[in-house]
Design a protein around this motif. Structure first.
Motif, mmCIF file in Angstrom:
data_model
loop_
_atom_site.group_PDB
_atom_site.id
_atom_site.type_symbol
_atom_site.label_atom_id
_atom_site.label_comp_id
_atom_site.label_asym_id
_atom_site.label_seq_id
_atom_site.Cartn_x
_atom_site.Cartn_y
_atom_site.Cartn_z
ATOM 1 N N UNK A 1 8.630 -2.842 -52.408
ATOM 2 C CA UNK A 1 7.215 -3.064 -53.653
ATOM 3 C C UNK A 1 6.378 -2.023 -53.174
ATOM 4 N N UNK A 2 6.340 -2.142 -51.643
ATOM 5 C CA UNK A 2 4.912 -1.298 -50.445
ATOM 6 C C UNK A 2 5.911 -0.734 -49.557
ATOM 7 N N UNK A 3 5.530 0.810 -49.787
ATOM 8 C CA UNK A 3 6.419 1.098 -48.558
ATOM 9 C C UNK A 3 5.566 1.846 -47.709
ATOM 10 N N UNK A 4 4.354 1.925 -47.382
ATOM 11 C CA UNK A 4 3.497 2.158 -46.650
ATOM 12 C C UNK A 4 3.483 1.527 -45.480
ATOM 13 N N UNK A 5 3.586 2.236 -44.226
ATOM 14 C CA UNK A 5 3.438 1.524 -42.525
ATOM 15 C C UNK A 5 2.110 2.393 -42.485
ATOM 16 N N UNK A 6 2.073 1.087 -41.395
ATOM 17 C CA UNK A 6 -0.031 1.435 -40.687
ATOM 18 C C UNK A 6 0.850 2.173 -39.740
ATOM 19 N N UNK A 7 0.087 2.176 -38.632
ATOM 20 C CA UNK A 7 -0.242 3.114 -37.449
ATOM 21 C C UNK A 7 0.663 2.533 -36.723
ATOM 22 N N UNK A 8 1.999 3.126 -36.272
ATOM 23 C CA UNK A 8 2.350 2.196 -35.213
ATOM 24 C C UNK A 8 3.878 0.903 -35.410
ATOM 25 N N UNK A 9 3.617 0.562 -37.518
ATOM 26 C CA UNK A 9 4.777 0.157 -37.794
ATOM 27 C C UNK A 9 5.982 0.856 -37.848
ATOM 28 N N UNK A 10 6.453 -0.394 -37.327
ATOM 29 C CA UNK A 10 8.145 0.478 -38.339
ATOM 30 C C UNK A 10 8.561 -0.437 -39.620
ATOM 31 N N UNK A 11 9.675 -0.360 -40.009
ATOM 32 C CA UNK A 11 10.504 -0.705 -41.071
ATOM 33 C C UNK A 11 12.010 -0.559 -40.944
ATOM 34 N N UNK A 12 12.396 -1.987 -41.291
ATOM 35 C CA UNK A 12 13.832 -1.868 -41.078
ATOM 36 C C UNK A 12 14.646 -2.037 -42.168
ATOM 37 N N UNK A 13 15.527 -1.107 -42.271
ATOM 38 C CA UNK A 13 16.516 -1.111 -43.403
ATOM 39 C C UNK A 13 17.602 -0.515 -42.914
ATOM 40 N N UNK A 14 18.317 -2.157 -43.378
ATOM 41 C CA UNK A 14 19.397 -2.904 -42.787
ATOM 42 C C UNK A 14 21.077 -2.368 -43.698
ATOM 43 N N UNK A 15 21.960 -1.907 -43.343
ATOM 44 C CA UNK A 15 22.793 -1.705 -44.078
ATOM 45 C C UNK A 15 24.414 -1.657 -43.509
ATOM 46 N N UNK A 16 24.937 -1.613 -44.868
ATOM 47 C CA UNK A 16 27.004 -1.609 -44.580
ATOM 48 C C UNK A 16 27.112 -0.508 -45.093
ATOM 49 N N UNK A 17 27.755 0.203 -44.281
ATOM 50 C CA UNK A 17 27.876 1.478 -45.086
ATOM 51 C C UNK A 17 27.309 2.003 -45.777
ATOM 52 N N UNK A 18 25.912 2.258 -45.326
ATOM 53 C CA UNK A 18 25.215 3.108 -45.871
ATOM 54 C C UNK A 18 24.164 2.144 -47.091
ATOM 55 N N UNK A 19 24.613 1.362 -47.704
ATOM 56 C CA UNK A 19 24.004 0.643 -48.551
ATOM 57 C C UNK A 19 23.729 -0.400 -48.041
ATOM 58 N N UNK A 20 21.874 0.142 -48.762
ATOM 59 C CA UNK A 20 21.039 -1.028 -47.922
ATOM 60 C C UNK A 20 21.024 -2.444 -48.246
ATOM 61 N N UNK A 21 21.762 -3.436 -47.340
ATOM 62 C CA UNK A 21 21.224 -4.491 -48.516
ATOM 63 C C UNK A 21 19.711 -6.281 -47.927
ATOM 64 N N UNK A 22 18.879 -4.962 -46.254
ATOM 65 C CA UNK A 22 17.368 -5.821 -45.821
ATOM 66 C C UNK A 22 16.789 -4.891 -46.335
ATOM 67 N N UNK A 23 15.443 -4.858 -46.573
ATOM 68 C CA UNK A 23 14.187 -4.285 -45.948
ATOM 69 C C UNK A 23 13.294 -4.721 -45.417
ATOM 70 N N UNK A 24 12.351 -4.604 -44.354
ATOM 71 C CA UNK A 24 11.669 -5.496 -43.564
ATOM 72 C C UNK A 24 10.951 -4.638 -43.156
ATOM 73 N N UNK A 25 9.048 -5.289 -42.970
ATOM 74 C CA UNK A 25 8.717 -4.457 -42.568
ATOM 75 C C UNK A 25 7.530 -4.809 -40.912
ATOM 76 N N UNK A 26 6.966 -4.621 -40.019
ATOM 77 C CA UNK A 26 6.479 -5.358 -39.092
ATOM 78 C C UNK A 26 5.713 -3.939 -38.862
ATOM 79 N N UNK A 27 4.544 -5.072 -37.945
ATOM 80 C CA UNK A 27 3.152 -4.435 -37.272
ATOM 81 C C UNK A 27 3.503 -4.660 -35.778
ATOM 82 N N UNK A 28 2.719 -3.469 -35.314
ATOM 83 C CA UNK A 28 2.759 -3.934 -33.440
ATOM 84 C C UNK A 28 1.317 -4.600 -33.385
#
Length: 297
Positions: free
Chosen positions: A270-297
């Motif tokens: 829904x929201x792909x904006x990242x603050x400075x120093x933040x990360x998004x983690x896209x977990x995939x199997x064979x190139x297919x994304x199964x989960x997306x997470x976002x973390x601040x620092x």
């Protein structure tokens, strides 16, 4: 997209993991016994002041099991009252890599590896059984594709030289050190960055720790970004199938994350904006994304 926010100070924060080994189709999970409470649960513990929840989860798992682990998907957090205060425990799927110590903690007097059904019967708390249901609801063996926005680097207005040479400021350097701790949880072996100095510097502490080279790509810069070509680049990097971290700019990354999800994710970020120093983690199997997470620092 799962996101970990800053929480009010009256909430007690903790981190842990459901650690697995063996065949991902029929895994064993680690369950620990705490003599103080005479309970069986998953390894977890309270965060230290100022500690990031991912770093805290890795530390607590190591202390209670003696295991080095690689993180997978984030699991639903557990909330309960303790001592009149709300406690939130964040958990991850975590693959055991190696035992690095024996009997590491006086808080745990036993650790056993159990098949999932046996673990469910052994666990003391119902919320841990709920974690096992989430644990088995998606693939265990995933590859992380981490997208990081560079840390704080002052302002364009205060920098008189080439903007690609603008460095991280003191706060940005602290974020880069935190990002190194977070990346260690996902163990990327491929590092890709915009050649802008602040982006390279954001990955540098992790690269130096793990002795990895940082590959630079001008299609990740603000000036040479191209919607089609840049997306093709990151998809090709993802398809290499290696745990990867990519660092870039706030004006570039949201569109790239959206493009990856539109092509490779059945869900919706829904929201792909990242603050400075933040990360998004896209977990995939064979190139297919199964989960997306976002973390601040």
């Amino acid at each position: 997209m799962t996101e970990c926010h800053v929480h009010p100070t009256d909430i007690v924060r903790a981190g842990g993991a459901v650690v697995w080994r063996g065949d991902s189709r029929d895994p064993e999970v680690a369950v620990v016994h705490r003599p103080k409470y005479d309970d069986w649960s998953f390894p977890k513990g309270k965060l230290k002041p100022g500690e990031h929840v991912i770093a805290g989860a890795l530390r607590e798992v190591a202390e209670e099991t003696g295991l080095s682990v690689a993180l997978g998907r984030h699991l639903p957090p557990v909330h309960y009252m303790k001592g009149g205060r709300l406690k939130r425990v964040d958990y991850w799927v975590a693959r055991a890599i190696e035992e690095v110590a024996q009997e590491p903690s006086d808080e745990v007097d036993a650790m056993v590896w159990l098949p999932v059904q046996e673990a469910r019967a052994r666990l003391t708390y119902e919320w841990d059984a709920g974690l096992l249901r989430a644990f088995g609801a998606a693939p265990l063996e995933t590859t992380p594709f981490v997208v990081a926005r560079h840390g704080y680097a002052g302002t364009r207005q205060d920098w008189s030289g080439d903007d690609d040479l603008r460095p991280l400021d003191e706060a940005g350097e602290a974020q880069a050190r935190t990002i190194a701790d977070l990346l260690y949880g996902y163990r990327p072996t491929s590092l890709v960055s915009s050649p802008s100095r602040r982006c390279v510097q954001t990955l540098l502490p992790y690269a130096a720790r793990e002795v990895l080279k940082i590959r630079t790509e001008r299609l990740l810069t603000e000036t040479e970004y191209d919607t089609s070509l840049s997306l093709s680049l990151v998809l090709s990097i993802l398809d290499e199938g290696r745990p990867t971290a990519v660092c870039g700019h706030g004006k570039v990354l949201p569109e790239l994350i959206t493009g990856i999800c539109e092509h490779r994710f059945d869900g919706h970020a829904e929201d792909t904006h990242l603050r400075k120093g933040a990360i998004a983690v896209l977990h995939h199997t064979g190139g297919h994304i199964v989960a997306v997470e976002r973390y601040l620092t």
